[in-house]
Design a protein around this motif. Structure first.
Motif, mmCIF file in Angstrom:
data_model
loop_
_atom_site.group_PDB
_atom_site.id
_atom_site.type_symbol
_atom_site.label_atom_id
_atom_site.label_comp_id
_atom_site.label_asym_id
_atom_site.label_seq_id
_atom_site.Cartn_x
_atom_site.Cartn_y
_atom_site.Cartn_z
ATOM 1 N N MET A 144 34.652 35.361 33.345
ATOM 2 C CA MET A 144 35.783 36.130 33.852
ATOM 3 C C MET A 144 35.483 37.622 33.820
ATOM 4 S SD MET A 144 38.152 34.184 34.887
ATOM 5 C CE MET A 144 39.493 35.370 34.990
ATOM 6 N N SER A 145 34.639 38.039 32.920
ATOM 7 C CA SER A 145 34.394 39.465 32.831
ATOM 8 C C SER A 145 33.529 39.951 33.984
ATOM 9 C CB SER A 145 33.715 39.797 31.511
ATOM 10 O OG SER A 145 32.491 39.099 31.436
ATOM 11 N N ALA A 188 34.465 40.057 36.862
ATOM 12 C CA ALA A 188 35.339 40.494 37.940
ATOM 13 C C ALA A 188 35.029 41.921 38.374
ATOM 14 C CB ALA A 188 36.788 40.384 37.520
ATOM 15 N N VAL A 189 34.670 42.744 37.432
ATOM 16 C CA VAL A 189 34.378 44.123 37.784
ATOM 17 C C VAL A 189 32.859 44.241 37.885
ATOM 18 C CG1 VAL A 189 34.711 46.505 37.147
ATOM 19 C CG2 VAL A 189 36.430 44.822 36.535
ATOM 20 N N ALA A 193 37.864 39.469 42.240
ATOM 21 C CA ALA A 193 37.562 38.541 41.155
ATOM 22 C C ALA A 193 37.199 37.157 41.656
ATOM 23 C CB ALA A 193 38.732 38.445 40.193
ATOM 24 N N VAL A 194 37.835 36.732 42.726
ATOM 25 C CA VAL A 194 37.534 35.384 43.196
ATOM 26 C C VAL A 194 36.084 35.299 43.616
ATOM 27 C CG1 VAL A 194 37.953 33.698 44.999
ATOM 28 C CG2 VAL A 194 39.866 34.795 43.878
ATOM 29 N N THR A 226 33.833 35.753 40.288
ATOM 30 C CA THR A 226 33.940 34.743 39.237
ATOM 31 C C THR A 226 33.565 33.370 39.757
ATOM 32 O OG1 THR A 226 36.259 34.469 39.757
ATOM 33 C CG2 THR A 226 35.727 35.856 37.873
ATOM 34 N N HIS A 238 30.646 31.009 45.066
ATOM 35 C CA HIS A 238 31.176 29.748 45.564
ATOM 36 C C HIS A 238 31.746 29.935 46.959
ATOM 37 C CE1 HIS A 238 33.373 25.931 45.156
ATOM 38 N NE2 HIS A 238 34.254 26.541 45.940
ATOM 39 N N ARG A 287 40.302 20.754 54.712
ATOM 40 C CA ARG A 287 39.770 20.270 53.433
ATOM 41 C C ARG A 287 40.571 19.082 52.919
ATOM 42 N NH1 ARG A 287 40.908 23.859 50.173
ATOM 43 N NH2 ARG A 287 39.431 23.516 48.502
ATOM 44 N N TYR A 291 48.751 30.141 32.892
ATOM 45 C CA TYR A 291 47.461 30.829 32.873
ATOM 46 C C TYR A 291 47.707 32.237 33.391
ATOM 47 C CZ TYR A 291 42.515 31.663 32.984
ATOM 48 O OH TYR A 291 41.262 32.176 32.719
ATOM 49 N N ASP A 309 46.469 34.591 34.987
ATOM 50 C CA ASP A 309 45.731 35.209 36.097
ATOM 51 C C ASP A 309 46.133 34.442 37.352
ATOM 52 O OD1 ASP A 309 43.892 36.653 37.704
ATOM 53 O OD2 ASP A 309 42.501 36.824 36.039
ATOM 54 N N GLU A 339 44.185 30.808 41.803
ATOM 55 C CA GLU A 339 42.814 30.370 42.101
ATOM 56 C C GLU A 339 41.930 30.394 40.860
ATOM 57 O OE1 GLU A 339 44.860 32.379 43.792
ATOM 58 O OE2 GLU A 339 43.634 33.326 45.326
ATOM 59 N N ILE A 340 42.184 31.354 39.968
ATOM 60 C CA ILE A 340 41.392 31.449 38.743
ATOM 61 C C ILE A 340 41.921 30.447 37.713
ATOM 62 C CG2 ILE A 340 40.641 32.977 36.865
ATOM 63 C CD1 ILE A 340 39.650 34.052 39.443
ATOM 64 N N VAL A 393 40.046 27.168 45.257
ATOM 65 C CA VAL A 393 40.092 27.817 43.952
ATOM 66 C C VAL A 393 38.659 27.951 43.444
ATOM 67 C CG1 VAL A 393 42.353 26.815 43.431
ATOM 68 C CG2 VAL A 393 40.285 25.621 42.699
ATOM 69 N N GLU A 423 41.467 42.400 35.112
ATOM 70 C CA GLU A 423 40.228 41.672 35.384
ATOM 71 C C GLU A 423 39.720 41.956 36.791
ATOM 72 O OE1 GLU A 423 38.828 39.679 32.547
ATOM 73 O OE2 GLU A 423 39.038 37.972 33.892
#
Lengths: 313, 649
Positions: free
Chosen positions: A1-2, A4-5, A17-18, A21, A25, A81, B44, B46, B49-50, B257, B528
């Protein structure tokens, strides 16, 4: 998670972040390769990698489905999907493309804008008859001696009952039929569609706005695309509009037929042209033009209950 | 409780990704609320998706909903656009299953996986219409609980969260449910009775039951306020993972996600002993899931979800006993028609692992990721990540020769005793990898991803003064200059400022709670996310609270100093951690106790749980990070050069 930046060597921030993290993907769906209207599969056929299936032995099932209720807030990609997962859950012998990144051969028609409902969505599913006896004793297992065409017809008949329970609530398979090799893709074949739109408020101004719009020679709308402002004329795509006011209930039902060329029209754009604020919009039909008359990609008799499914509008 | 859906739906046309707020996932439950059931909202902190893939949350969701006396729903942090719409329309935080107001649940439970989400925790409590401070809540308000790795230093949220859970939640969640149910049945409405009862549940820490003393600006003691409050809270450990085959019905979201695949946890815990790794320290001992159960969970899970990818999760999946057989079973299952891919997060660095990856990635050979973490052998001995250069190079050679074109390497900078030579060693290793790749392909890329090290509680490095942002920045510039001369090498790094903010919270004491609240009140949510992160918010908050960033983040702690989590136990003896810290400074390694004698870290002996490992021997190939040369007999430790012990600061 860290993660993200994050930054790259030239100091630019990398994604959100997506993106970071997820560890790079990405998901490619059938939609990616159908965007240009070509059937999925041929798009990657020319690159190196394992060969895809032989198109001449494949069969195709065209299914009509609804998208109603909460699930209308998912995107066209999300729906693709959902179908991929439902077909895998069913165990159906869906044909896969070749190449380094094989994907199931599904091809969807016009994208439905996120937030809209529909009783007329379509998907073409390519099935591989060579694997029609690999599943043991299932509904889709081919009988000994069953011809691929007959098997495809039987598959199509089984789609509504067998796939609806495997799709999320609100995505219901209404009907399906097998289509022959060489049938134009949905993207190529569909020329217009019909919308039913709920318009809250006093119907009187809407009636005037519709008359004015239909009388106009052009209806210019502008939109931001890749940082540039593009101006389009919507008028050629608006084939017909009809208002059924319900003055007592302070609302109206607007029915619009739109062409897919020169470009498709989203209900939000029609709303802005009419200066109206729309409730839920529902696509009720997609039309193929043949020999001067209109028909639907999968013909459904009223008895099948398409009208009874009912959009929120 | 009434559904808020009619108020929520009109907002959805105004926001990005509206499907974040609709629920309806495959596997989502429709729990029955009512008398005799404690209602839980699992949150959660956040985005959807996370948060959705989080396995811990999904496990508790199922366990609670299987009980006759509980009902659990879920919520995630609404993105800023949705939050603005909700606040403008007066819509509180809501659950996804029934769209019920969060404030009407009996228990609101947060998963704490990352320190920078803490401001979101406060924001979500506030959005639920619940006072953010424990002291301001009444019997009408939900009980606010939290668990997850960050709960091992809960002090920065001590004034916000009523009760924390340390360790595995599978068993204790039911015990908490029973305490809450009994308190409700008693009908006193006295919140302090509930908190006191919870503080007696093993593994549950109730900060309100403890008094904190400071002297000259330093924490000196955390002591129980009541005779029945334990001096020290021990973590909970599930002895047999096989007894908990959860999640049985993994959620399948309608939208994309992270980790969007079937996830099956193959073991919990890790004894590799990497000294920087909090997860490896606090989750000991190693408990493997029986291989047959893994196979069942994969087979059933794929059939139920329709996913075409399964991840075998753990802290080092190549170490799972019989991993080759497990993987082969999945890949060769005729029902998968060759279309199911297996991913192994946390790849070990050796050729065996690459061979395993080759087995499962027959078609999609895009990139492989390894984590040597340190740029020199000296550095890797300090951190006890005992990968030899030949391990990495043979792994990389194996990867390139088998068709991969992209290799990604993870490194840390800002590690204890680090010199510029250690930092530049990162580029040297990456350069060698590029050279190896060139022998096989023209267009290879090697990406070195560099993170700034943040010392974590309950690790040997908990005493270490973290590098400043300036020092990390200087090291990044060193790397960037060196990397710019290597064609085919891409360097990525984390924002050193984010490491500082993470450092403020990671080892903070109770006073950091005011800092977190200050940042939140200044609008600092989603810290984050690079587009929302702002170090100046944190600096201003520290100044407003009269705290000094050097003292909180960059100062070496002393042996005798009271650490904010000394009254909480992850099983590890403090003596062991200190000795491991001294060993680190002396560049002395420690072996993996799964396959070598116990060195009594405390994790097994203190809790009465043992390793559950099917294979008595280390898996084949490479030195396995044990520092042993396993190709020549297995048990002969590598000899390390004698280095004089370094004076401990």
């Amino acid at each position: 998670m860290s993660t993200a930046v994050d930054s790259t060597a030239d100091g630019r921030p990398v994604g959100t972040a997506v993106g970071s993290t997820a560890g790079g993907h990405t998901v490619s769906t059938a939609e990616d390769s159908t965007a240009d209207g070509r059937p999925v599969g041929t798009a990657v056929g020319s690159t190196a990698g394992p060969a895809g299936p032989n198109p001449s032995t494949m069969v195709r099932v065209r299914a009509r489905f609804a998208k109603l209720g909460k699930v209308r807030w998912t995107s066209h990609r999300d729906v693709a999907r959902m179908w991929e997962r439902a077909l895998r859950r069913a165990g159906l012998p869906v044909a896969y493309s070749g190449g380094f990144s094989p994907h199931p051969l599904l091809s969807f028609g016009l994208a439905l804008p996120t937030g809209c409902e529909s009783t007329a969505e379509y998907v073409d599913v390519v099935l591989d008859p060579d694997r029609s006896r690999t599943g043991g004793d299932t509904w889709w297992t081919a009988d000994p001696g069953e011809e691929p065409e007959d098997w495809a017809t039987r598959m199509a008949a089984g789609f509504p009952a067998h796939l609806t329970p495997l799709l999320p609530g609100g995505v219901d398979v209404i009907a399906a039929r097998s289509v022959t090799a060489g049938t134009p893709s949905l993207q190529q074949a569909v020329t217009s569609c019909t919308w039913r739109i709920d318009v809250p408020g006093d119907p009187a101004p809407l009636v005037v706005a519709v008359e004015t719009a239909l009388a106009a020679g052009s209806l210019l709308v502008s939109r931001e695309r890749k940082g540039r402002t593009e101006v389009d004329d919507l008028r050629p795509s608006l084939l017909a509009m009809r208002v059924v006011p319900d003055a007592a209930a302070e609302r109206a039902t607007l029915t619009v037929e739109t062409a897919t060329r020169p470009r498709g029209v989203r209900p939000a754009e029609i709303a802005s042209v009419l200066g109206a604020s729309f409730g839920t919009a529902c696509r009720t039909h997609q039309w193929i033009e043949r020999d001067g008359s209109q028909e639907e990609p999968v013909v459904t008799r009223p008895a099948l209950g398409v009208e009874m499914l009912g959009c929120a509008s | 409780m009434t559904s808020l859906w009619p108020q929520i739906e009109p907002l959805l046309a105004q926001v990005v990704k509206p499907a974040r707020y609709i629920g309806g996932e495959l596997g989502a439950q429709q729990p029955v609320h009512g008398a005799g059931r404690v209602s839980w909202l699992l949150v959660y902190p956040d985005t959807y998706e996370i948060g959705l893939p989080n396995q811990g949350l999904q496990i508790l969701y199922e366990i609670l909903n299987e009980r006759g006396d509980a009902a659990a729903e879920r919520a995630y942090a609404p993105w800023t656009d949705m939050e603005a719409q909700m606040r403008a329309a007066g819509v509180p935080l809501f659950s996804l299953e029934s769209h019920l107001p969060a404030g009407e649940f009996h228990v609101v439970a947060f998963n704490l996986s990352a320190e920078l989400t803490y401001t979101n925790v406060l924001n979500l409590i506030d959005l639920a219409g619940v006072p953010v401070r424990v002291a301001d809540r009444s019997s009408d308000h939900p009980l606010v609980v939290a668990g997850g790795h960050c709960a091992f230093n809960p002090e920065p949220l001590a004034d916000v969260v009523d009760a924390f859970v340390l360790g595995d939640g599978e068993e204790v969640v039911g015990e908490i449910n029973e305490v809450v149910a009994a308190w409700q049945a008693a009908g006193t409405g006295d919140r302090s009775r509930l908190l006191r009862a919870l503080s007696r549940v093993p593994g549950v820490y109730v900060p309100w039951c403890y008094e904190v003393a400071y002297d000259e600006g330093r924490l000196v003691a955390v002591t129980p306020r009541f005779p029945d409050t334990p001096d020290r809270v021990e973590k909970r450990v599930v002895a047999d993972l096989g007894a908990w085959p959860y999640p049985r019905n993994q959620l399948v979201p309608l939208i994309e996600v992270v980790h969007d695949r079937l996830n099956v946890e193959v073991f919990r815990g890790c004894t590799r002993g990497c000294r920087f790794c909090q997860a490896g320290m606090i989750t000991r001992p190693v408990r493997e899931r029986p291989a047959e159960q893994v196979a069942d969970m994969v087979r059933d899970g794929l059939a139920r979800t329709g996913y075409d990818e399964v991840a075998l999760t753990s802290l080092s999946t190549a170490d799972f006993s019989g991993i080759e057989h497990t993987v082969a079973q999945i890949v060769d299952d005729p029902r998968s028609n060759g279309q199911v891919s297996v991913s192994l997060p946390s790849l070990r660095v050796d050729a065996f692992t690459v061979g395993l990856a080759a087995e499962i990635q027959k078609v999609r050979r895009t990139g492989l990721t390894f984590a040597p973490e340190g740029g020199t052998w000296r550095m890797r001995r300090v951190i006890n990540k005992l990968i030899r250069e030949e391990d990495l190079y043979s792994a990389v050679e194996s990867a390139f020769s088998q068709g991969w074109r992209r290799v990604k390497l993870y490194f840390l900078i800002g590690l204890p005793t680090e010199t510029d030579e250690d930092v530049l060693g990162i580029v040297e290793m990456a350069r060698t990898c590029v050279d190896i790749g060139r022998r096989y392909h023209r267009g290879v890329t090697v990406t070195a991803s560099v993170g700034g090290f943040v010392p974590k509680p309950h690790t040997p490095f908990q005493w270490f003064g973290q590098d400043t942002a300036e020092e990390l920045r200087r090291k990044v510039v060193l790397l960037r200059d060196a990397a710019s001369r290597v064609r085919g090498l891409t360097l990525r790094w984390h924002d050193p400022k984010a490491s500082v903010a993470e450092g403020i919270v990671s080892r903070g004491d109770r006073r950091i709670g005011a800092v977190v609240e200050h940042v939140w009140r200044a609008g600092g949510t989603f810290q984050e996310w690079s587009e929302h992160f702002d170090l100046s918010l944190w600096e201003n908050a520290l100044a407003a609270c009269g705290l000094d960033v050097h003292d909180v983040v960059h100062r070496d702690r002393t042996e005798g100093e009271t650490l904010p989590w000394d009254h909480l136990s992850a099983g590890l003896h403090r003596d062991f951690l200190w000795q491991d810290w001294v060993d680190a400074l002396a560049e002395a390694p420690v072996e993996d106790c799964r396959w070598t004698p116990c060195y009594d870290c405390g994790a097994c002996t203190g809790i009465g749980v043992e390793h559950v490992v099917a294979s008595a021997a280390a898996p084949a190939g490479g030195s396995q990070g044990t520092g042993q040369d396993l190709s020549t007999g297995g048990a002969v430790p590598v000899r390390f050069l004698e280095t004089p012990p370094v004076a401990v600061p």
